[in-house]
Write a protein that holds these residues in place. Structure first.
Motif, short mmCIF file in Angstrom:
data_model
loop_
_atom_site.label_atom_id
_atom_site.label_comp_id
_atom_site.label_asym_id
_atom_site.label_seq_id
_atom_site.Cartn_x
_atom_site.Cartn_y
_atom_site.Cartn_z
N GLY A 229 34.20 34.62 34.83
CA GLY A 229 33.04 34.60 35.71
C GLY A 229 33.03 35.72 36.72
O GLY A 229 33.30 36.88 36.42
N HIS A 230 32.72 35.36 37.98
CA HIS A 230 32.54 36.35 39.04
C HIS A 230 33.84 37.12 39.33
O HIS A 230 33.78 38.22 39.90
CB HIS A 230 32.05 35.64 40.32
N ALA A 231 34.99 36.54 38.94
CA ALA A 231 36.27 37.19 39.24
C ALA A 231 36.49 38.45 38.40
O ALA A 231 37.30 39.31 38.76
CB ALA A 231 37.42 36.22 39.02
N LEU A 247 34.14 47.68 44.33
CA LEU A 247 34.25 46.49 43.51
C LEU A 247 35.68 46.32 42.99
O LEU A 247 36.20 45.19 42.93
CB LEU A 247 33.28 46.58 42.33
N ARG A 251 37.96 42.89 43.71
CA ARG A 251 38.50 42.02 42.65
C ARG A 251 40.02 42.06 42.59
O ARG A 251 40.66 41.09 42.20
CB ARG A 251 37.91 42.41 41.29
#
Length: 342
Positions: A229-231, A247, A251
Protein backbone atom coordinates in the motif's frame (compact mmCIF):
# COMPACT_ATOMS: atom_id res chain seq x y z
CA UNK A 1 49.28 -39.22 38.71
CA UNK A 2 52.93 -40.10 38.00
CA UNK A 3 51.81 -43.17 36.05
CA UNK A 4 49.34 -41.10 33.97
CA UNK A 5 52.04 -38.52 33.25
CA UNK A 6 54.38 -41.30 32.19
CA UNK A 7 51.75 -42.79 29.89
CA UNK A 8 51.12 -39.41 28.28
CA UNK A 9 54.81 -38.86 27.80
CA UNK A 10 55.12 -42.26 26.21
CA UNK A 11 52.26 -41.48 23.82
CA UNK A 12 53.88 -38.23 22.78
CA UNK A 13 57.19 -39.98 22.26
CA UNK A 14 55.66 -42.79 20.22
CA UNK A 15 54.00 -40.29 17.93
CA UNK A 16 57.14 -38.26 17.32
CA UNK A 17 55.84 -35.33 19.38
CA UNK A 18 52.65 -33.34 19.01
CA UNK A 19 53.17 -32.86 15.26
CA UNK A 20 53.49 -36.60 14.76
CA UNK A 21 50.38 -37.24 16.83
CA UNK A 22 48.40 -34.65 14.87
CA UNK A 23 49.53 -36.17 11.57
CA UNK A 24 48.40 -39.61 12.79
CA UNK A 25 45.04 -38.19 13.88
CA UNK A 26 44.50 -36.57 10.48
CA UNK A 27 45.49 -39.78 8.73
CA UNK A 28 42.91 -41.71 10.76
CA UNK A 29 40.24 -39.15 9.87
CA UNK A 30 41.10 -39.38 6.17
CA UNK A 31 41.11 -43.17 6.28
CA UNK A 32 37.70 -43.21 7.98
CA UNK A 33 36.14 -40.94 5.39
CA UNK A 34 37.78 -42.87 2.57
CA UNK A 35 36.36 -46.19 3.77
CA UNK A 36 32.91 -44.69 4.26
CA UNK A 37 33.00 -43.06 0.81
CA UNK A 38 33.86 -46.45 -0.70
CA UNK A 39 30.89 -47.93 1.14
CA UNK A 40 28.55 -45.30 -0.30
CA UNK A 41 29.97 -45.88 -3.77
CA UNK A 42 29.27 -49.61 -3.43
CA UNK A 43 25.77 -48.79 -2.23
CA UNK A 44 25.16 -46.56 -5.26
CA UNK A 45 26.44 -49.30 -7.57
CA UNK A 46 24.12 -51.84 -5.92
CA UNK A 47 21.14 -49.69 -6.95
CA UNK A 48 21.72 -50.88 -10.51
CA UNK A 49 20.74 -54.39 -9.42
CA UNK A 50 18.44 -56.06 -6.92
CA UNK A 51 18.73 -53.24 -4.39
CA UNK A 52 17.32 -50.77 -6.91
CA UNK A 53 14.32 -53.01 -7.54
CA UNK A 54 13.77 -53.36 -3.78
CA UNK A 55 13.93 -49.57 -3.36
CA UNK A 56 11.23 -49.10 -6.01
CA UNK A 57 9.08 -51.79 -4.39
CA UNK A 58 9.49 -50.13 -0.98
CA UNK A 59 8.55 -46.68 -2.27
CA UNK A 60 5.45 -48.15 -3.92
CA UNK A 61 4.48 -50.06 -0.77
CA UNK A 62 4.89 -47.01 1.48
CA UNK A 63 3.00 -44.78 -0.93
CA UNK A 64 0.09 -47.25 -1.04
CA UNK A 65 -0.03 -47.83 2.73
CA UNK A 66 -3.02 -46.21 4.44
CA UNK A 67 -1.21 -45.90 7.76
CA UNK A 68 2.22 -44.78 8.88
CA UNK A 69 5.78 -45.99 8.48
CA UNK A 70 7.10 -47.66 11.64
CA UNK A 71 10.90 -47.58 11.72
CA UNK A 72 12.63 -49.86 14.20
CA UNK A 73 16.11 -51.02 15.10
CA UNK A 74 18.38 -51.53 18.11
CA UNK A 75 21.73 -50.04 19.13
CA UNK A 76 23.43 -47.80 16.59
CA UNK A 77 20.92 -48.90 13.97
CA UNK A 78 18.21 -47.65 16.32
CA UNK A 79 19.76 -44.18 16.41
CA UNK A 80 19.79 -44.14 12.61
CA UNK A 81 16.16 -45.29 12.59
CA UNK A 82 15.12 -42.31 14.73
CA UNK A 83 16.67 -39.95 12.22
CA UNK A 84 15.07 -41.72 9.26
CA UNK A 85 11.64 -41.59 10.90
CA UNK A 86 12.09 -37.86 11.52
CA UNK A 87 13.16 -37.24 7.92
CA UNK A 88 10.20 -39.20 6.55
CA UNK A 89 7.75 -37.34 8.78
CA UNK A 90 9.11 -33.93 7.82
CA UNK A 91 8.94 -34.68 4.10
CA UNK A 92 5.34 -35.79 3.84
CA UNK A 93 5.44 -39.46 4.90
CA UNK A 94 3.91 -39.96 8.38
CA UNK A 95 6.39 -42.02 10.37
CA UNK A 96 7.69 -42.66 13.86
CA UNK A 97 10.27 -44.78 15.65
CA UNK A 98 9.30 -47.74 17.82
CA UNK A 99 11.98 -49.11 20.14
CA UNK A 100 12.02 -52.90 19.71
CA UNK A 101 12.49 -53.57 23.43
CA UNK A 102 9.58 -51.29 24.37
CA UNK A 103 7.50 -53.01 21.69
CA UNK A 104 7.61 -56.18 23.81
CA UNK A 105 6.12 -54.23 26.73
CA UNK A 106 3.07 -52.69 25.13
CA UNK A 107 4.28 -50.50 22.28
CA UNK A 108 3.20 -53.12 19.74
CA UNK A 109 -0.21 -51.52 20.23
CA UNK A 110 1.12 -48.50 18.32
CA UNK A 111 1.36 -50.59 15.13
CA UNK A 112 -1.78 -51.20 13.07
CA UNK A 113 -2.44 -53.42 10.03
CA UNK A 114 -2.60 -50.25 7.89
CA UNK A 115 1.03 -49.42 8.73
CA UNK A 116 4.26 -50.61 7.17
CA UNK A 117 7.34 -51.57 9.20
CA UNK A 118 10.93 -50.82 8.16
CA UNK A 119 13.30 -52.82 10.37
CA UNK A 120 17.05 -52.24 10.34
CA UNK A 121 19.71 -54.69 11.47
CA UNK A 122 23.10 -55.02 9.78
CA UNK A 123 23.41 -58.69 10.71
CA UNK A 124 19.69 -59.35 10.48
CA UNK A 125 19.93 -61.37 13.69
CA UNK A 126 19.11 -58.77 16.37
CA UNK A 127 17.09 -60.76 18.90
CA UNK A 128 15.35 -57.61 20.17
CA UNK A 129 13.42 -57.42 16.87
CA UNK A 130 11.74 -60.80 17.40
CA UNK A 131 8.52 -59.42 18.89
CA UNK A 132 7.98 -56.91 16.08
CA UNK A 133 8.75 -59.53 13.43
CA UNK A 134 6.28 -61.99 14.94
CA UNK A 135 3.64 -59.28 15.34
CA UNK A 136 4.02 -58.08 11.74
CA UNK A 137 3.64 -61.64 10.44
CA UNK A 138 0.67 -62.43 12.67
CA UNK A 139 -1.30 -59.33 11.67
CA UNK A 140 -0.01 -59.12 8.09
CA UNK A 141 1.69 -55.77 8.55
CA UNK A 142 4.03 -55.27 5.55
CA UNK A 143 7.66 -55.64 6.60
CA UNK A 144 10.72 -54.15 4.89
CA UNK A 145 14.14 -55.36 6.03
CA UNK A 146 17.30 -53.27 5.71
CA UNK A 147 20.20 -55.68 6.30
CA UNK A 148 23.43 -56.92 4.81
CA UNK A 149 22.22 -60.52 4.99
CA UNK A 150 19.05 -61.44 3.08
CA UNK A 151 19.32 -65.01 4.42
CA UNK A 152 19.16 -63.81 8.04
CA UNK A 153 16.16 -64.16 10.34
CA UNK A 154 15.07 -60.60 9.49
CA UNK A 155 15.63 -61.08 5.78
CA UNK A 156 13.67 -64.33 5.61
CA UNK A 157 10.73 -62.82 7.52
CA UNK A 158 10.46 -59.66 5.38
CA UNK A 159 8.21 -58.97 2.40
CA UNK A 160 10.88 -56.75 0.85
CA UNK A 161 14.61 -56.93 1.55
CA UNK A 162 16.97 -54.02 0.97
CA UNK A 163 20.20 -56.01 1.04
CA UNK A 164 23.18 -53.75 1.64
CA UNK A 165 26.62 -54.53 0.21
CA UNK A 166 28.94 -56.12 2.75
CA UNK A 167 31.66 -53.58 3.46
CA UNK A 168 34.37 -53.18 6.11
CA UNK A 169 33.72 -50.84 9.01
CA UNK A 170 35.94 -47.77 9.24
CA UNK A 171 36.76 -48.83 12.80
CA UNK A 172 40.26 -50.40 12.62
CA UNK A 173 39.02 -53.27 14.80
CA UNK A 174 35.98 -53.84 12.58
CA UNK A 175 33.73 -53.46 15.63
CA UNK A 176 32.24 -49.96 15.93
CA UNK A 177 29.36 -49.46 13.45
CA UNK A 178 30.62 -46.74 11.13
CA UNK A 179 30.44 -47.54 7.42
CA UNK A 180 27.35 -49.68 8.04
CA UNK A 181 25.41 -46.94 9.82
CA UNK A 182 26.47 -44.40 7.18
CA UNK A 183 24.97 -46.68 4.51
CA UNK A 184 21.79 -47.20 6.53
CA UNK A 185 21.38 -43.46 6.86
CA UNK A 186 21.93 -42.99 3.13
CA UNK A 187 19.30 -45.63 2.29
CA UNK A 188 16.85 -43.87 4.60
CA UNK A 189 17.50 -40.54 2.90
CA UNK A 190 17.13 -42.15 -0.52
CA UNK A 191 13.73 -43.56 0.46
CA UNK A 192 12.57 -40.25 1.95
CA UNK A 193 13.53 -38.18 -1.10
CA UNK A 194 12.09 -40.75 -3.51
CA UNK A 195 8.80 -40.59 -1.61
CA UNK A 196 8.95 -36.79 -1.44
CA UNK A 197 9.30 -36.51 -5.19
CA UNK A 198 6.74 -39.20 -5.98
CA UNK A 199 4.17 -37.41 -3.80
CA UNK A 200 4.91 -34.03 -5.39
CA UNK A 201 5.85 -32.66 -1.96
CA UNK A 202 6.69 -28.94 -2.35
CA UNK A 203 8.63 -26.37 -0.38
CA UNK A 204 5.31 -24.99 0.85
CA UNK A 205 4.30 -28.43 2.11
CA UNK A 206 7.68 -28.58 3.85
CA UNK A 207 6.92 -25.23 5.48
CA UNK A 208 3.83 -26.66 7.18
CA UNK A 209 6.03 -29.07 9.17
CA UNK A 210 8.83 -26.54 9.86
CA UNK A 211 7.20 -23.35 11.19
CA UNK A 212 9.92 -22.54 13.72
CA UNK A 213 13.48 -21.24 13.71
CA UNK A 214 15.60 -20.07 10.80
CA UNK A 215 14.26 -22.80 8.51
CA UNK A 216 10.67 -21.83 9.20
CA UNK A 217 11.48 -18.17 8.56
CA UNK A 218 13.22 -18.92 5.26
CA UNK A 219 10.17 -20.91 4.09
CA UNK A 220 7.79 -17.99 4.48
CA UNK A 221 6.56 -16.34 1.31
CA UNK A 222 7.59 -12.85 0.28
CA UNK A 223 3.92 -11.78 0.35
CA UNK A 224 3.85 -12.67 4.06
CA UNK A 225 6.56 -10.16 4.95
CA UNK A 226 6.44 -7.42 2.28
CA UNK A 227 5.34 -3.82 2.91
CA UNK A 228 2.25 -2.89 0.93
CA UNK A 229 0.00 0.00 0.00
CA UNK A 230 1.05 3.54 0.89
CA UNK A 231 4.34 2.26 2.38
CA UNK A 232 5.68 1.30 -1.07
CA UNK A 233 7.75 4.16 -2.58
CA UNK A 234 6.36 4.71 -6.10
CA UNK A 235 6.21 7.64 -8.52
CA UNK A 236 5.24 8.03 -12.18
CA UNK A 237 7.58 8.72 -15.09
CA UNK A 238 8.25 12.43 -15.40
CA UNK A 239 8.54 13.02 -11.66
CA UNK A 240 11.22 15.60 -10.80
CA UNK A 241 14.12 14.27 -8.78
CA UNK A 242 13.54 16.81 -5.97
CA UNK A 243 10.14 15.18 -5.39
CA UNK A 244 11.55 11.69 -5.84
CA UNK A 245 14.27 12.23 -3.23
CA UNK A 246 11.72 13.62 -0.78
CA UNK A 247 9.56 10.53 -1.25
CA UNK A 248 12.56 8.20 -0.88
CA UNK A 249 13.40 9.86 2.44
CA UNK A 250 9.81 9.60 3.65
CA UNK A 251 9.49 5.89 2.89
CA UNK A 252 12.95 4.99 4.18
CA UNK A 253 13.78 2.08 1.84
CA UNK A 254 16.57 3.83 -0.07
CA UNK A 255 14.80 3.40 -3.41
CA UNK A 256 11.84 4.50 -5.49
CA UNK A 257 9.88 2.48 -8.06
CA UNK A 258 9.06 4.36 -11.26
CA UNK A 259 5.75 3.58 -12.96
CA UNK A 260 4.48 3.76 -16.51
CA UNK A 261 1.06 5.27 -17.20
CA UNK A 262 -0.55 1.82 -17.04
CA UNK A 263 1.00 1.03 -13.64
CA UNK A 264 3.71 -1.30 -14.92
CA UNK A 265 7.20 -0.94 -13.49
CA UNK A 266 9.51 1.12 -15.70
CA UNK A 267 12.57 1.27 -13.45
CA UNK A 268 13.93 2.09 -10.01
CA UNK A 269 15.87 4.98 -8.49
CA UNK A 270 18.29 3.89 -5.77
CA UNK A 271 20.79 5.56 -3.50
CA UNK A 272 23.44 4.32 -5.93
CA UNK A 273 21.73 6.11 -8.82
CA UNK A 274 21.76 9.33 -6.79
CA UNK A 275 25.51 9.03 -6.20
CA UNK A 276 26.16 8.30 -9.87
CA UNK A 277 24.18 11.36 -11.03
CA UNK A 278 25.16 13.79 -8.30
CA UNK A 279 25.56 17.32 -9.63
CA UNK A 280 24.13 20.81 -9.65
CA UNK A 281 21.24 19.84 -11.92
CA UNK A 282 20.18 16.57 -10.22
CA UNK A 283 17.16 18.08 -8.46
CA UNK A 284 15.74 19.49 -11.71
CA UNK A 285 16.16 16.30 -13.71
CA UNK A 286 13.40 13.72 -14.14
CA UNK A 287 13.41 10.21 -12.73
CA UNK A 288 13.42 8.93 -16.32
CA UNK A 289 17.01 10.17 -16.73
CA UNK A 290 18.33 8.79 -13.45
CA UNK A 291 16.53 5.47 -12.89
CA UNK A 292 17.93 2.00 -13.45
CA UNK A 293 15.93 0.13 -16.05
CA UNK A 294 15.23 -3.60 -15.61
CA UNK A 295 15.68 -3.56 -11.81
CA UNK A 296 15.98 -6.67 -9.67
CA UNK A 297 12.47 -7.69 -8.55
CA UNK A 298 10.83 -10.71 -6.93
CA UNK A 299 7.45 -12.43 -7.09
CA UNK A 300 5.10 -12.39 -4.08
CA UNK A 301 4.93 -16.20 -4.05
CA UNK A 302 8.73 -16.59 -3.89
CA UNK A 303 10.32 -17.91 -0.71
CA UNK A 304 11.84 -15.42 1.70
CA UNK A 305 15.06 -17.45 1.39
CA UNK A 306 15.09 -16.65 -2.34
CA UNK A 307 14.68 -12.95 -1.59
CA UNK A 308 17.65 -13.05 0.80
CA UNK A 309 19.81 -14.83 -1.78
CA UNK A 310 18.91 -12.24 -4.44
CA UNK A 311 19.63 -9.35 -2.10
CA UNK A 312 23.01 -10.81 -1.16
CA UNK A 313 24.08 -11.78 -4.67
CA UNK A 314 23.03 -8.39 -6.12
CA UNK A 315 24.51 -6.45 -3.18
CA UNK A 316 21.32 -4.44 -2.70
CA UNK A 317 19.15 -3.83 0.36
CA UNK A 318 15.59 -3.77 -1.01
CA UNK A 319 13.49 -5.56 -3.64
CA UNK A 320 10.28 -4.42 -5.25
CA UNK A 321 7.67 -7.19 -5.27
CA UNK A 322 6.09 -7.42 -8.71
CA UNK A 323 3.03 -9.27 -9.98
CA UNK A 324 1.96 -9.03 -13.64
CA UNK A 325 4.71 -6.40 -14.14
CA UNK A 326 3.12 -4.15 -11.50
CA UNK A 327 4.77 -3.45 -8.12
CA UNK A 328 2.56 -4.52 -5.23
CA UNK A 329 5.04 -4.38 -2.36
CA UNK A 330 8.62 -4.03 -1.20
CA UNK A 331 10.82 -6.16 1.03
CA UNK A 332 13.94 -4.88 2.79
CA UNK A 333 17.02 -6.70 4.04
CA UNK A 334 16.27 -5.53 7.59
CA UNK A 335 12.86 -7.24 7.48
CA UNK A 336 14.53 -10.56 6.68
CA UNK A 337 17.19 -10.10 9.33
CA UNK A 338 14.50 -9.48 11.94
CA UNK A 339 12.82 -12.72 10.87
CA UNK A 340 16.08 -14.58 11.43
CA UNK A 341 16.49 -15.70 7.82
CA UNK A 342 20.17 -14.76 7.61
Amino acid sequence: MRQIDADLAGTRGAGGGSEGRQAADLAAARRTLGIEIEGLQMLAAALEGALGTAIMDTVAAVREARGRVIVTGIGKSGHICRKIAATLASTGTPAFFVHPSEASHGDLGMITPDDIVIAMSWSGESSELASILAYSRRFRVPLVAVTSNAASTLGRAADIVLEMPKVPEACPHGLAPTTSTMMQLAIGDALAISLLESRGFTAQDFRVFHPGGKLGASLKLVRDVMHQGHAVPLAPLGTLMREAILLMNQRGFGCLGVLRDDGRLAGIVTDGDLRRHIGDDLLTRKVDEVMTRRPKVIRPDALVASAMELLNSSQITALLVVENERPIGIVHMHDLLRLGVA
